[in-house]
Design a protein around this motif. Structure first.
Motif, PDB file in Angstrom:
ATOM      1  N   ASP A   1       0.820  -1.215   0.000  1.00  0.00           N
ATOM      2  CA  ASP A   1       0.000   0.000   0.000  1.00  0.00           C
ATOM      3  C   ASP A   1       0.855   1.265   0.000  1.00  0.00           C
ATOM      4  O   ASP A   1       0.630   2.196  -0.766  1.00  0.00           O
ATOM      5  N   SER A   2       1.850   1.289   0.897  1.00  0.00           N
ATOM      6  CA  SER A   2       2.597   2.542   1.059  1.00  0.00           C
ATOM      7  C   SER A   2       3.440   2.840  -0.174  1.00  0.00           C
ATOM      8  O   SER A   2       3.701   3.998  -0.474  1.00  0.00           O
ATOM      9  N   MET A   3       3.839   1.794  -0.885  1.00  0.00           N
ATOM     10  CA  MET A   3       4.677   2.012  -2.065  1.00  0.00           C
ATOM     11  C   MET A   3       3.929   2.845  -3.115  1.00  0.00           C
ATOM     12  O   MET A   3       4.502   3.735  -3.743  1.00  0.00           O
ATOM     13  N   VAL A   4       2.652   2.586  -3.295  1.00  0.00           N
ATOM     14  CA  VAL A   4       1.902   3.370  -4.289  1.00  0.00           C
ATOM     15  C   VAL A   4       1.319   4.647  -3.689  1.00  0.00           C
ATOM     16  O   VAL A   4       1.251   5.681  -4.354  1.00  0.00           O
ATOM     17  N   ALA A   5       0.936   4.569  -2.408  1.00  0.00           N
ATOM     18  CA  ALA A   5       0.358   5.767  -1.777  1.00  0.00           C
ATOM     19  C   ALA A   5       1.400   6.883  -1.669  1.00  0.00           C
ATOM     20  O   ALA A   5       1.071   8.052  -1.524  1.00  0.00           O
ATOM     21  N   HIS A   6       2.661   6.490  -1.765  1.00  0.00           N
ATOM     22  CA  HIS A   6       3.761   7.450  -1.662  1.00  0.00           C
ATOM     23  C   HIS A   6       3.835   8.381  -2.875  1.00  0.00           C
ATOM     24  O   HIS A   6       4.411   9.455  -2.799  1.00  0.00           O
ATOM     25  N   ILE A   7       3.225   7.973  -3.998  1.00  0.00           N
ATOM     26  CA  ILE A   7       3.417   8.709  -5.251  1.00  0.00           C
ATOM     27  C   ILE A   7       2.363   9.823  -5.380  1.00  0.00           C
ATOM     28  O   ILE A   7       1.173   9.538  -5.448  1.00  0.00           O
ATOM     29  N   PRO A   8       2.801  11.080  -5.477  1.00  0.00           N
ATOM     30  CA  PRO A   8       1.813  12.149  -5.676  1.00  0.00           C
ATOM     31  C   PRO A   8       1.125  11.977  -7.024  1.00  0.00           C
ATOM     32  O   PRO A   8       1.769  11.599  -8.003  1.00  0.00           O
TER      33      PRO A   8
ATOM     34  N   GLU B   1      -1.883  -3.955   6.998  1.00  0.00           N
ATOM     35  CA  GLU B   1      -1.209  -5.231   6.820  1.00  0.00           C
ATOM     36  C   GLU B   1       0.177  -5.080   6.211  1.00  0.00           C
ATOM     37  O   GLU B   1       0.930  -6.037   6.111  1.00  0.00           O
ATOM     38  N   GLY B   2       0.543  -3.886   5.801  1.00  0.00           N
ATOM     39  CA  GLY B   2       1.860  -3.666   5.201  1.00  0.00           C
ATOM     40  C   GLY B   2       2.962  -3.655   6.250  1.00  0.00           C
ATOM     41  O   GLY B   2       2.724  -3.660   7.459  1.00  0.00           O
ATOM     42  N   TRP B   3       4.205  -3.628   5.744  1.00  0.00           N
ATOM     43  CA  TRP B   3       5.352  -3.590   6.653  1.00  0.00           C
ATOM     44  C   TRP B   3       5.301  -2.338   7.519  1.00  0.00           C
ATOM     45  O   TRP B   3       4.781  -1.293   7.130  1.00  0.00           O
ATOM     46  N   ASN B   4       5.965  -2.467   8.678  1.00  0.00           N
ATOM     47  CA  ASN B   4       5.902  -1.396   9.666  1.00  0.00           C
ATOM     48  C   ASN B   4       6.733  -0.179   9.262  1.00  0.00           C
ATOM     49  O   ASN B   4       6.255   0.955   9.272  1.00  0.00           O
ATOM     50  N   PHE B   5       7.991  -0.434   8.872  1.00  0.00           N
ATOM     51  CA  PHE B   5       8.930   0.666   8.646  1.00  0.00           C
ATOM     52  C   PHE B   5       8.570   1.422   7.368  1.00  0.00           C
ATOM     53  O   PHE B   5       8.466   0.846   6.292  1.00  0.00           O
ATOM     54  N   CYS B   6       8.372   2.734   7.493  1.00  0.00           N
ATOM     55  CA  CYS B   6       7.934   3.558   6.361  1.00  0.00           C
ATOM     56  C   CYS B   6       6.609   3.066   5.792  1.00  0.00           C
ATOM     57  O   CYS B   6       6.329   3.264   4.601  1.00  0.00           O
ATOM     58  N   GLY B   7       5.814   2.436   6.616  1.00  0.00           N
ATOM     59  CA  GLY B   7       4.570   1.849   6.131  1.00  0.00           C
ATOM     60  C   GLY B   7       3.416   2.833   6.130  1.00  0.00           C
ATOM     61  O   GLY B   7       3.539   3.982   6.575  1.00  0.00           O
TER      62      GLY B   7
END
Lengths: 325, 414
Positions: free
Chosen positions: A134-141, A262-268
């Protein structure tokens, strides 16, 4: 209202939007003749033909670039990436093309495409087929990210995503496809992007959850209720744009926050929500924000080990109790 | 910015020097204007010095037992709970345990006169809103963290008795405040004998009139402009409703404020107020403005009181020193000429008093030698008259207990 499975609700959304708008078309691996590995696209190729429901080779990078150009040139593609674990292959098209073209070409192009994928653990699918990125894509403006937790939201959010003029990454969960739920009927029943939903009201602690973790949070709320603790469960639904008002409103009431993802904790994703809560709700907090997430490690194939590392109701109860200590 | 706590704030007790007995606040603690912040001992008695300004006690310059001259700055109050507040060496709490042996360079978190309080943001916010000192609380959260429930419990539990029994350590004061307006030539410290006797439920607000005390505003010669300036200051302080207490010129201002309608006046206590008749002691006005030595000022200051009350020796000298430091007499002369031209009271407020529909009292010392007590009889029948035997022009200094009682009655009624 009709009782249907999550996968059936998605199928209904696709069928309705394809009927409504001839520019909507689907492509992905095994989605046509086979109906998709989770049967979300079952029957659509028969109904709409090979031209609008296309099977592709295993080539996520090319498929995503195709979606970008198709969207730019006036159609509304819905791309299926079979597992979220393969999302890294789509990133160049998302980070360097889809998310920025409208900006760098001064609004001359729109980017109305949906990338559907599914992730999550709990199915014994091991380290390459169980991730939540989730965070990998949510990171992209410039990219919207949606994660429905119920059949009704699955249908309503997918319809909104298809009609949206910006790229939307639509995150489904493999353990939810068979979940049954009431789904409102009607072609125009939409669930807006950017709106959270209070799934259960409570006064002592707010549990902010996404996707399947909403259901674990509801189980946790039941267990907490037995201890006399009233937990509020907020389903964020739209990971981005985030419904900040819903978060503020809930914390103003409970003064305590637990974030479950459910994603990883670090930078999640949970880290982002925790920081946002501290940015906007600091003076309302009576305890540090707690996170319940996947530890920073590969997801084990062994079922006992997988169950041990995934976030679950028991861990949510423990985090809530720690918050209220 | 910071506000000095000076010995000149000591009100009625003026001596050559004092010994500091105790500070009622620790550095970093919130303090409200008018609240006792330090107790000093004169040759005669212990005297409580009220805070000249609301804020946070920032600095203590004289430790208990140390002697301070009149005019000394005893400590400072800051507008912000400054992290650099310097705790006195003796009372500093144990320094934070060093994680290693390296001596820490200036430790910014070591301050605030005690161990760092560990409290949740919500607990801090609620405590701040309710005026509760987190240093007094015991946290029941993990590792002793103070949580909302601890602040709630502190509110419910009775405060442990403070060292100075008549002074509060800052309980919640949400009632309508009492605003005190002093007389011509005085300043807000004139109320130092009355304020400690005011009900703890109400907040006393002490105002320096324009051109007086520590007021930022210079001489104002027109009475209406003086009233306007005070109204503006109340606006600035966010005061929309108040009980008003005014003495002499301040009494006239209080009465005029009732007529102005800028704030909701809940009750009015006038002590020998201006504006109820033309006469005023011109010798007193001239003497105040023109005296250049303690010897020439003293008789005029004496004229303020009745025969039964003697001002302390040294009082005139201290007042004069304060005035000279601020060039007050030039201001007084200018204001006297405008407000009392030809030794006549220019403000005419009898009709305002007659129209009042709020609880009101007029207090007057029968031995008043500045404004004749007969002016009291121009009050209408709806106003309570209290004629005080043995008192002169300053009943709040001469008979503080009775004066405070009458003010409290009004504050409770209104």
């Amino acid at each position: 209202m009709a009782l249907m499975r999550y996968a059936e609700a998605l199928n209904a959304a696709l069928r309705e939007e394809m009927t409504r708008d001839p520019s909507v078309f689907l492509f992905g691996e095994d989605i046509g003749r086979y109906g998709g590995v989770f049967k979300v696209t079952r029957g659509l190729q028969e109904e709409f033909g090979f031209n609008r429901v296309r099977d592709t080779p295993i080539s996520e990078q090319a498929m995503t670039a195709m979606a970008v150009t198709a969207a730019m040139t006036g159609t509304r593609p819905v791309l299926e990436i079979m597992y979220a674990d393969f999302m890294p292959l789509t990133l160049d098209a998302l980070v360097n093309q889809a998310s920025i073209y409208e900006y760098i070409w001064n609004g001359q192009v729109k980017m109305p495409f949906v990338l559907r994928t599914q992730g999550g653990g709990g199915a014994g699918a091991a380290a390459q087929h169980s991730k939540s990125l989730d965070s990998m894509v949510a990171h992209i403006p410039g990219i919207k990210v949606v994660a429905p937790s119920t059949p009704a939201d699955a249908k309503g959010l997918l319809k909104s995503a298809i009609r949206d003029d910006q790229p939307v990454v639509f995150l489904e969960h493999k353990l939810l496809y068979n979940m049954r739920g009431e789904v409102p009927e009607g072609d125009d029943v939409l669930v807006p992007l950017g709106a959270a939903s209070v799934t259960r009201e409570g006064t002592d602690v707010s549990i902010f959850a996404t996707s399947r973790m909403v259901h674990e949070s509801l189980k946790a709320a039941d267990a907490l209720a037995e201890r006399g603790i009233s937990a509020e469960v907020v389903d964020l639904r739209s990971l981005k744009p985030l419904d900040l008002n819903a978060i503020k409103k809930s914390i103003a009431k409970t003064n305590n926050a637990v974030v479950v993802n459910e994603g990883w904790n670090f930078c999640g994703y949970a880290a982002e929500i925790s920081a946002t809560i501290m940015d906007f709700c600091f003076d309302d907090l009576d305890a540090p924000v707690a996170r319940v997430t996947m530890p920073d490690m590969p997801i084990p194939y062994s079922e006992p080990l997988e169950m041990a590392v995934l976030p679950n109701a028991e861990k949510i109860v423990a985090a809530s109790l720690q918050t209220l200590a | 910015m910071t506000h000095p706590i000076t010995l000149e704030s000591a009100g009625g007790e003026y001596m050559e020097s004092v010994v500091v007995v105790e500070w009622t606040k620790k550095p970093g603690e919130a303090v409200a204007e008018g609240e006792v912040v330090v107790v000093v001992e004169t040759a005669k008695a212990a005297s409580e010095i009220p805070a000249p300004h609301s804020g946070y006690l920032q600095e203590i310059l004289f430790q208990p037992g140390e002697e301070a001259d009149i005019g000394s700055v005893l400590g400072r109050i800051g507008d912000e709970p400054s992290a650099s507040a310097s705790a006195p060496a003796e009372s500093a709490a144990p320094a934070p345990k060093a994680a290693d042996d390296t001596p820490a360079p200036a430790a910014p978190s070591a301050a605030k006169g005690g161990a760092r309080v560990v409290a949740t943001p919500l607990a801090r916010r609620v405590a701040r809103e309710r005026g509760i000192d987190l240093h007094d609380l015991r946290g029941t959260g993990p590792r002793g963290r103070i949580k909302l429930r601890d602040v709630e419990a502190a509110k419910a539990a009775p405060k442990p008795a403070a060292a100075a029994p008549q002074e509060s350590a800052g309980p919640i004061r949400d009632a309508v405040p009492v605003v005190f307006l002093h007389g011509f030539g005085a300043d807000k410290t004139a109320w130092s004998r009355v304020v400690p006797l005011i009900d703890r439920a109400v907040t006393p607000i002490l105002i320096d009139l324009p051109g007086h005390g520590a007021s930022d505003v210079g001489a104002i010669a027109r009475f209406d402009d003086v009233v306007e300036a005070v109204a503006a200051e109340l606006d600035d302080k966010g005061i929309t409703a108040a009980h008003l207490v005014g003495h002499s010129l301040g009494g006239g201002v209080a009465l005029a404020l009732c007529g102005l309608g800028r704030i909701a006046v809940h009750s009015l206590c006038l002590i020998a107020p201006a504006g109820l008749g033309p006469e005023i002691n011109g010798g007193f006005l001239d003497g105040m403005a023109n005296a250049r030595s303690a010897e020439t000022l003293e008789p005029w200051l004496d004229a303020m009181t009745g025969d039964d009350f003697a001002l302390q020796s040294g009082y005139a000298r201290t007042v004069l020193r304060q005035w000279q430091a601020r060039d007050t007499q030039k201001t007084l002369a200018e204001m006297a000429e405008g407000l009392f031209p030809g030794n006549t009271q220019s403000m005419r407020l009898v009709s305002v008093l007659a129209d009042l529909a709020i609880p009101a009292k007029v207090l007057w010392g029968l031995d008043d030698r500045i404004i004749p007590s007969a002016h009291a009889f121009s009050a209408s029948a709806g106003v309570g008259l209290h004629l005080m035997k043995g008192a002169g022009h300053v009943p709040h200094m001469e008979q503080p207990a009775l004066t405070a009682r009458l003010i409290n009655e009004l504050a409770r009624a209104g």
